[in-house]
Design an enzyme around this catalytic site. Structure first.
Site, mmCIF file in Angstrom:
data_model
loop_
_atom_site.group_PDB
_atom_site.id
_atom_site.type_symbol
_atom_site.label_atom_id
_atom_site.label_comp_id
_atom_site.label_asym_id
_atom_site.label_seq_id
_atom_site.Cartn_x
_atom_site.Cartn_y
_atom_site.Cartn_z
ATOM 1 N N CYS A 10 1.028 -1.104 0.176
ATOM 2 C CA CYS A 10 -0.061 0.006 0.035
ATOM 3 C C CYS A 10 0.686 1.400 0.009
ATOM 4 O O CYS A 10 0.232 2.278 0.392
ATOM 5 C CB CYS A 10 -0.812 -0.007 1.274
ATOM 6 S SG CYS A 10 -2.078 -1.371 1.268
ATOM 7 N N ALA A 11 2.119 1.238 -0.431
ATOM 8 C CA ALA A 11 2.855 2.202 -0.434
ATOM 9 C C ALA A 11 3.676 2.477 -1.897
ATOM 10 O O ALA A 11 5.043 2.484 -1.939
ATOM 11 C CB ALA A 11 3.734 2.160 0.812
#
Ligand SMILES: Cc1ncc(COP(=O)(O)O)c(C=O)c1O
Length: 383
Positions: free
Chosen positions: A337-338
């Protein structure tokens, strides 16, 4: 199973956490703050104790300024959307999780702009790089405390000094540091701090919080029943219920209180030392294997128990799959998620294999992982 995915959520949970959750459901069960009968009063008292205990852990902050949320993500959304208005500008970094990047992206449509400070390919932030991005409209600096990809600690204290000097709000995402290292917003000049209950604080999923410095006013994102001032359609002005409309996750918060108690019992200094020791054994062991690229912090004192790696041309998801199926080791692969962080360290779009150590991992488990990765290197890369 060897669980090395504590950056996603900690596991196992301490038995006292599980017991408190079950006890709340079995023996109390009432809606806190919604009635005057003894079960509701007891539910209320349990949540007040969790709030007080968290306030102490954060350096004796005012407990009324701790708003319970279901996750760090909700807390970050509340801070960003409760404070920012059209025309405002935010400075953030190129290492952020989507729980800051996506709300900021969404806020662009409402006229809130942002700039990303580029971090180094090792994921390090030079606080001096923030200054040139500050404009007269800059209302907030928003950044994570530690990367969930590389484990790098960000220089939050230095950023806090810049924010204070320029009278800009500082929002910190402490998803990867709470319960792993001391986090005290006041000593870091942090105005708003978002965190999970379900990671380092060892509580159950569905728990998190936002701390808001006294004196800072903010708009609630949702309104409704709070069990107080019920005669009025106006949302109450009193903290924290102004921001806690609706029935809360009472069993989760009861259990979170026990998770925090467990962190205090283990001792933050001991947790930090244990996780760093294992992380260093891991990076030394993996670092000696041919064909491996490590994405951990270069400064071994400024990191958490999380690091990432890749094995030459092998896809990270394949490595994680082999570790899971053949060795019963749970790690995470992909972008975590980055995506911004992966662009920064040069691993976009495929990502990395991420290993994240928790307080209950052992040295033996770390050696088992190193041996498993060595096997994969021998069989899949060197054959
Ligand atoms: C740095 C960072 N910020 C935010 C989050 C989101 O946390 P939550 O799952 O509590 O919403 C995570 C979760 O992994 C994270 O690592």
């Amino acid at each position: 199973m060897i669980y090395l995915d504590n950056a996603a959520t900690s596991f196992p949970k301490p038995p006292r956490v599980v017991k408190a959750f079950a006890q709340f459901c079995n023996d109390i069960g009432a809606n806190p703050g919604r009635a005057s009968h003894s079960l509701a009063r007891e539910a209320n008292a349990i949540i007040a104790r969790t709030r007080q205990s968290l306030a102490e852990l954060l350096g004796n902050v005012d407990p009324s300024r701790l708003i319970f949320t279901p996750s760090t993500t909700v807390a970050l959304n509340l801070a960003l959307k409760g404070l920012l208005r059209a025309g405002d500008h935010v400075v953030t970094t190129s290492m952020e999780h989507n729980s800051i990047m996506r709300p900021l992206h969404g806020l662009e449509k409402l006229g809130v702009s942002h700039s990303q400070v580029p971090c180094s390919p090792l994921g390090q932030l030079d606080p001096a790089d923030i200054r040139p991005l500050i404009r007269s409209q800059t209302r907030m600096i928003a950044l994570l405390h530690a990367s969930n990809v590389t484990g790098n600690l960000m220089p939050v204290a230095e950023v806090g000094k810049i924010a204070r000097e320029r009278e800009i709000l500082l929002l910190v995402d402490a998803a990867q540091t709470l319960g792993a290292i001391p986090v005290e917003p006041a000593s870091l000049n942090v105005d708003l701090l978002a965190g999970p209950g379900h990671k380092g604080l060892l509580g159950p999923m569905g728990t998190g919080f936002l701390y808001v410095r006294p004196g800072l006013e903010m708009e609630p994102l949702w309104q409704g029943g709070t069990g107080t001032h019920s005669e009025s359609f106006e949302q109450p002005g009193t903290w924290p219920e102004r921001f806690e409309s609706g029935t809360c996750n009472a069993p989760g918060l009861a259990a979170l209180g026990e998770g925090i108690a467990e962190v205090k019992k283990l001792g933050l200094a001991a947790i930090t030392a244990h996780e760093l020791r294992l992380a260093h054994i891991l990076s030394d062991g993996l670092g000696q294997l041919p064909g491996i690229v490590l994405y951990g912090p270069s400064d071994r004192q400024r990191c958490t128990g999380t690091l990432s790696f890749n094995l030459q041309e092998l896809d990270c998801s394949e490595v994680a799959h082999i570790l899971d199926r053949a060795y019963s080791i749970a790690v995470r692969s992909g972008l975590h998620c980055a995506p911004a962080a992966h662009r920064t360290i040069g691993t976009f779009p495929h990502g990395t294999v991420r290993v994240s150590i928790g307080p209950y991992n052992t040295e033996e488990e770390v050696h088992t992982l190193i041996r498993a990765v060595a096997d994969i290197v021998r069989i899949r890369i060197r054959s």
